[in-house]
Design a protein around this motif. Structure first.
Motif, mmCIF file in Angstrom:
data_model
loop_
_atom_site.group_PDB
_atom_site.id
_atom_site.type_symbol
_atom_site.label_atom_id
_atom_site.label_comp_id
_atom_site.label_asym_id
_atom_site.label_seq_id
_atom_site.Cartn_x
_atom_site.Cartn_y
_atom_site.Cartn_z
ATOM 1 N N GLN A 59 -6.636 -1.820 -3.569
ATOM 2 C CA GLN A 59 -6.486 -0.708 -4.509
ATOM 3 C C GLN A 59 -5.250 -0.877 -5.376
ATOM 4 O O GLN A 59 -5.271 -0.531 -6.563
ATOM 5 C CB GLN A 59 -6.435 0.615 -3.740
ATOM 6 N N HIS A 63 -8.503 -2.550 -7.954
ATOM 7 C CA HIS A 63 -9.912 -2.610 -7.576
ATOM 8 C C HIS A 63 -10.398 -1.246 -7.083
ATOM 9 O O HIS A 63 -9.630 -0.456 -6.527
ATOM 10 C CB HIS A 63 -10.136 -3.641 -6.475
ATOM 11 N N VAL A 64 -11.681 -0.985 -7.276
ATOM 12 C CA VAL A 64 -12.347 0.153 -6.644
ATOM 13 C C VAL A 64 -12.978 -0.369 -5.371
ATOM 14 O O VAL A 64 -13.816 -1.269 -5.400
ATOM 15 C CB VAL A 64 -13.421 0.766 -7.563
ATOM 16 N N ALA A 66 -15.047 -0.143 -1.777
ATOM 17 C CA ALA A 66 -16.008 0.499 -0.879
ATOM 18 C C ALA A 66 -15.871 -0.158 0.483
ATOM 19 O O ALA A 66 -15.860 -1.386 0.587
ATOM 20 C CB ALA A 66 -17.430 0.347 -1.406
ATOM 21 N N ARG A 79 -11.654 6.314 5.405
ATOM 22 C CA ARG A 79 -11.055 7.463 4.749
ATOM 23 C C ARG A 79 -10.207 7.033 3.566
ATOM 24 O O ARG A 79 -10.187 7.692 2.529
ATOM 25 C CB ARG A 79 -10.203 8.243 5.761
ATOM 26 N N ARG A 80 -9.497 5.899 3.667
ATOM 27 C CA ARG A 80 -8.601 5.453 2.599
ATOM 28 C C ARG A 80 -9.364 4.861 1.416
ATOM 29 O O ARG A 80 -8.933 4.966 0.268
ATOM 30 C CB ARG A 80 -7.625 4.411 3.149
ATOM 31 N N ALA A 81 -10.503 4.235 1.657
ATOM 32 C CA ALA A 81 -11.255 3.572 0.587
ATOM 33 C C ALA A 81 -11.712 4.579 -0.463
ATOM 34 O O ALA A 81 -11.837 5.782 -0.196
ATOM 35 C CB ALA A 81 -12.462 2.842 1.168
ATOM 36 N N ASP A 82 -11.955 4.081 -1.670
ATOM 37 C CA ASP A 82 -12.478 4.958 -2.723
ATOM 38 C C ASP A 82 -13.831 5.530 -2.322
ATOM 39 O O ASP A 82 -14.144 6.678 -2.618
ATOM 40 C CB ASP A 82 -12.601 4.163 -4.030
ATOM 41 N N ILE A 83 -14.638 4.706 -1.660
ATOM 42 C CA ILE A 83 -15.943 5.149 -1.152
ATOM 43 C C ILE A 83 -16.089 4.600 0.257
ATOM 44 O O ILE A 83 -16.206 3.392 0.456
ATOM 45 C CB ILE A 83 -17.103 4.652 -2.030
ATOM 46 N N ASP A 99 -17.516 8.918 3.068
ATOM 47 C CA ASP A 99 -18.054 9.719 1.963
ATOM 48 C C ASP A 99 -19.571 9.658 1.915
ATOM 49 O O ASP A 99 -20.220 10.548 1.374
ATOM 50 C CB ASP A 99 -17.501 9.205 0.625
ATOM 51 N N PRO A 191 -11.084 0.681 -13.923
ATOM 52 C CA PRO A 191 -11.127 2.138 -13.690
ATOM 53 C C PRO A 191 -10.342 2.917 -14.739
ATOM 54 O O PRO A 191 -10.594 4.101 -14.949
ATOM 55 C CB PRO A 191 -10.499 2.296 -12.304
ATOM 56 N N GLN A 192 -9.382 2.277 -15.388
ATOM 57 C CA GLN A 192 -8.581 2.948 -16.414
ATOM 58 C C GLN A 192 -9.266 2.945 -17.778
ATOM 59 O O GLN A 192 -8.765 3.543 -18.731
ATOM 60 C CB GLN A 192 -7.210 2.280 -16.542
#
Length: 336
Positions: A59, A63-64, A66, A79-83, A99, A191-192
């Protein structure tokens, strides 16, 4: 990323296409795997806290991430991951931390969801290019028309009618465009990046300027020939936007399947109603238009087709497509 033996991790990574002979296998018992070679794709002997560090490290690189897992020791990273993606047959702790829960334990569901997400995002950008370009064109026509000798380029009712026809059913139909061929093989976007990024904002201005140019040009020519120039501007402006809707649609699948016939029906119906505004007496009274002859109508249709034709030719001759996808050659997906 596993707590198993490095040989086991390498064998599974090889079956998944993530690892080949000679590639590194990072061992959690040899140090912090988050500081390992950025090219590493397989991690073995990792503890729960190290899995968390791997996710955080990816991250921090933009990176995004999963993360998939089914055990109690996967919960912090989930829990920490984006997905966080938990297996339906896994532990209750993993399911609560995630998620998304794969009830069927089939990871291909994740790939299908990513493909659907990319299709939706592409269609949002496709609609924005179509709708915003039309809005830019209408503003330009109203502002520049008086400078070109067209005192009132369009009446309020005509503008509302054009917006109703162009942004209504055709705009909804664009949202049903199928996924583009190879969409899952595209590199990830940043992501930006703004939804108008990757050149989409520039394309909106150029497309809107092209539509405005043909509409004003047709109106000026009609005024010089003492024809109903306001009705000509009305026709060309509306039909040109509908032509752009066809030009920005998704490429046809290579297997020959039908793409989105609903868009063709929507554009055809809107075009008929647009033309009806100068042919039908009740609509002429409502919109304040004047009758237009068959030859003038054909000329307006031909001129209105120019913006869509230009966009179609540009798409044939250059990389990318009308949804403005990311073409960065150096981007790649990291899979923790």
């Amino acid at each position: 990323v596993t707590g198993d033996h490095p040989a086991t991790a390498a064998a599974i990574g090889g079956q998944l296409g993530l690892w080949r002979a000679g590639d590194p296998v990072v061992r959690g018992d040899d140090g912090d795997p988050a500081d390992a070679d950025p090219a590493a794709r397989v991690y073995a002997r990792t503890r729960p806290d190290q899995k968390l560090d791997i996710v955080a490290g990816l991250q921090s690189q933009g990176h995004v991430v999963a993360m998939t897992g089914d055990g109690v020791n996967d919960a912090p990273a989930l829990r920490r991951a984006d997905i966080g993606v938990a297996m339906g047959g896994g532990t209750e702790v993993a399911r609560q931390a995630a998620d998304l829960v794969l009830v069927d334990d089939d990871l291909s569901t994740v790939a299908a969801a990513i493909g659907e997400g990319r299709r939706i995002y592409d269609n949002i950008r496709r609609f924005l290019r179509y709708a915003l370009a039309g809005g830019v064109a209408e503003i330009a026509v109203m502002l520049l028309g008086p400078l070109c000798g067209l005192a009132v380029p369009l009446l309020p009712a005509q503008i509302l009618w054009i917006n109703l026809l162009t942004h209504g059913v055709p705009g909804v139909a664009l949202g049903a465009e199928p996924a583009e061929p190879g969409s899952l093989r595209r590199p990830p976007r940043s992501p930006q990046e703004s939804v108008l990024g990757a050149g989409l904002g520039r394309d909106v201005l150029l497309t809107g300027g092209l539509i405005a140019a043909v509409a004003l040009g047709a109106g000026i020519a009609a005024a010089r020939w003492d024809r109903p120039w306001q009705s000509v501007v009305y026709l060309v402006l509306g039909l040109a936007q509908l032509g752009v809707a066809l030009a920005v649609r998704a490429p046809r699948p290579p297997d020959g399947r039908r793409g989105n016939p609903g868009l063709l029906v929507a554009v055809a119906a809107s075009a008929l109603l647009q033309v009806g505004g100068v042919l039908l007496g009740p609509l002429r009274s409502l919109l304040g238009t004047a009758p237009v002859g068959p030859r003038e109508l054909l000329a307006c249709a031909a001129v209105a087709a120019l913006p869509g034709l230009v966009l179609w030719l540009v798409r044939l001759g250059g990389p990318g497509h009308c949804s403005g996808r990311d073409q960065r050659p150096g981007a790649r997906v990291q899979r923790p």
